[in-house]
Structures are given as C-alpha cells and as structure tokens.
Design a protein around this motif. Structure first.
Motif, PDB file in Angstrom:
ATOM      1  N   ARG A 125      -0.593  81.185  -1.703  1.00  0.00           N
ATOM      2  CA  ARG A 125      -1.806  81.076  -0.867  1.00  0.00           C
ATOM      3  C   ARG A 125      -2.598  82.384  -0.868  1.00  0.00           C
ATOM      4  O   ARG A 125      -3.831  82.366  -0.963  1.00  0.00           O
ATOM      5  CB  ARG A 125      -1.454  80.675   0.566  1.00  0.00           C
ATOM      6  CG  ARG A 125      -0.797  79.333   0.699  1.00  0.00           C
ATOM      7  CD  ARG A 125      -1.681  78.195   0.219  1.00  0.00           C
ATOM      8  NE  ARG A 125      -0.957  76.948   0.349  1.00  0.00           N
ATOM      9  CZ  ARG A 125      -0.769  76.081  -0.636  1.00  0.00           C
ATOM     10  NH1 ARG A 125      -1.268  76.314  -1.838  1.00  0.00           N
ATOM     11  NH2 ARG A 125      -0.087  74.984  -0.426  1.00  0.00           N
ATOM     12  N   ASP A 179      -2.675  84.581  -3.243  1.00  0.00           N
ATOM     13  CA  ASP A 179      -3.305  84.633  -4.570  1.00  0.00           C
ATOM     14  C   ASP A 179      -4.520  83.719  -4.643  1.00  0.00           C
ATOM     15  O   ASP A 179      -5.548  84.073  -5.225  1.00  0.00           O
ATOM     16  CB  ASP A 179      -2.301  84.261  -5.663  1.00  0.00           C
ATOM     17  CG  ASP A 179      -1.224  85.306  -5.865  1.00  0.00           C
ATOM     18  OD1 ASP A 179      -1.392  86.450  -5.384  1.00  0.00           O
ATOM     19  OD2 ASP A 179      -0.198  84.977  -6.503  1.00  0.00           O
ATOM     20  N   GLN A 180      -4.429  82.524  -4.054  1.00  0.00           N
ATOM     21  CA  GLN A 180      -5.551  81.589  -4.054  1.00  0.00           C
ATOM     22  C   GLN A 180      -6.727  82.131  -3.245  1.00  0.00           C
ATOM     23  O   GLN A 180      -7.885  81.993  -3.658  1.00  0.00           O
ATOM     24  CB  GLN A 180      -5.111  80.228  -3.499  1.00  0.00           C
ATOM     25  CG  GLN A 180      -4.172  79.491  -4.418  1.00  0.00           C
ATOM     26  CD  GLN A 180      -3.543  78.279  -3.762  1.00  0.00           C
ATOM     27  OE1 GLN A 180      -3.363  78.213  -2.554  1.00  0.00           O
ATOM     28  NE2 GLN A 180      -3.194  77.299  -4.599  1.00  0.00           N
ATOM     29  N   ALA A 220     -10.491  83.059  -4.826  1.00  0.00           N
ATOM     30  CA  ALA A 220     -11.663  82.303  -4.384  1.00  0.00           C
ATOM     31  C   ALA A 220     -12.824  83.241  -4.061  1.00  0.00           C
ATOM     32  O   ALA A 220     -12.627  84.404  -3.725  1.00  0.00           O
ATOM     33  CB  ALA A 220     -11.313  81.482  -3.149  1.00  0.00           C
ATOM     34  N   LEU A 276     -12.576  77.389  -0.651  1.00  0.00           N
ATOM     35  CA  LEU A 276     -11.228  76.912  -0.333  1.00  0.00           C
ATOM     36  C   LEU A 276     -11.283  75.565   0.377  1.00  0.00           C
ATOM     37  O   LEU A 276     -10.503  74.662   0.072  1.00  0.00           O
ATOM     38  CB  LEU A 276     -10.486  77.927   0.540  1.00  0.00           C
ATOM     39  CG  LEU A 276     -10.176  79.290  -0.061  1.00  0.00           C
ATOM     40  CD1 LEU A 276      -9.632  80.230   1.012  1.00  0.00           C
ATOM     41  CD2 LEU A 276      -9.180  79.161  -1.200  1.00  0.00           C
ATOM     42  N   ILE A 306      -8.227  73.644  -1.550  1.00  0.00           N
ATOM     43  CA  ILE A 306      -7.209  74.528  -2.118  1.00  0.00           C
ATOM     44  C   ILE A 306      -6.203  74.865  -1.020  1.00  0.00           C
ATOM     45  O   ILE A 306      -6.574  75.378   0.031  1.00  0.00           O
ATOM     46  CB  ILE A 306      -7.846  75.803  -2.699  1.00  0.00           C
ATOM     47  CG1 ILE A 306      -8.775  75.440  -3.855  1.00  0.00           C
ATOM     48  CG2 ILE A 306      -6.766  76.799  -3.143  1.00  0.00           C
ATOM     49  CD1 ILE A 306      -9.627  76.567  -4.367  1.00  0.00           C
TER      50      ILE A 306
END
Length: 98
Positions: free
Chosen positions: A35, A37-38, A42, A48, A53
């Motif tokens: 999470r 990293d996401q 973004a 998101l 995501i």
C-alpha cells in the motif's frame, strides 16, 4: 505522491518490514508495504480512489476527509490529504475501525 507520517513510530512501522511484522504480523506487514508503494506511485489520492487501488475509499461521518485502504481483514490504512490538490498524503493510523 509524497507520503508523510503522523508519528515517527508509525513511519518506522510503515517503512521497516521487520518492525511492521513484529507489530502487525506477516500478512499485514506485506500488504502495508504494498500500500505504501502504491501511494508513492500514484499522482494523487483521487487516482487511488478512482482506480480503486487497494480498495481506497473516502470515509464518512466523523471521519470525513479521511481515506481508507484495505490491509488484511479487518485492518485498514488510514490516510488524509495534506495539500489542496491531493498530491501529498499523511498516514495517520493502521486500525480496525469497524
């Protein structure tokens, strides 16, 4: 997106895999790193939410202005935007708010 943390302890838990595993266990630690990293990859919280995501969604009621991302059930990563254009975020907690 830039990521900030509410406390130094929370930052260590989110950025140090061994610390996350000690605190939350292997499943949550693995999802937590994914999470973060996401979020970093973004461009904004809006991205998101729109792309779902990490099951990112806005919260309501007394948590209005906060967003949640799924970790291992029932835990969530709680974030807020700290800029008007939603391009920087602050991780405020990891919790089961249900």
């Amino acid at each position: 997106m830039r990521v900030y943390y509410r406390t130094n302890k929370l930052e260590k838990q989110c950025t140090d895999a061994s610390q996350a595993q000690k605190t939350y266990g292997r499943d949550i630690a693995a999802k937590l790193q994914m999470r973060i990293d996401q979020i970093t990859a973004a461009e904004s919280i809006e991205e998101l939410v729109q792309c779902r995501i990490g099951d990112c969604h806005p919260l309501t009621g007394d948590r209005k202005g906060q967003f949640a991302m799924s970790l291992a059930q029932p835990h969530r990563l709680i974030i807020i935007s700290i800029t008007d254009d939603l391009s920087a975020t602050e991780v405020i907690s990891i919790e089961d708010y249900h």
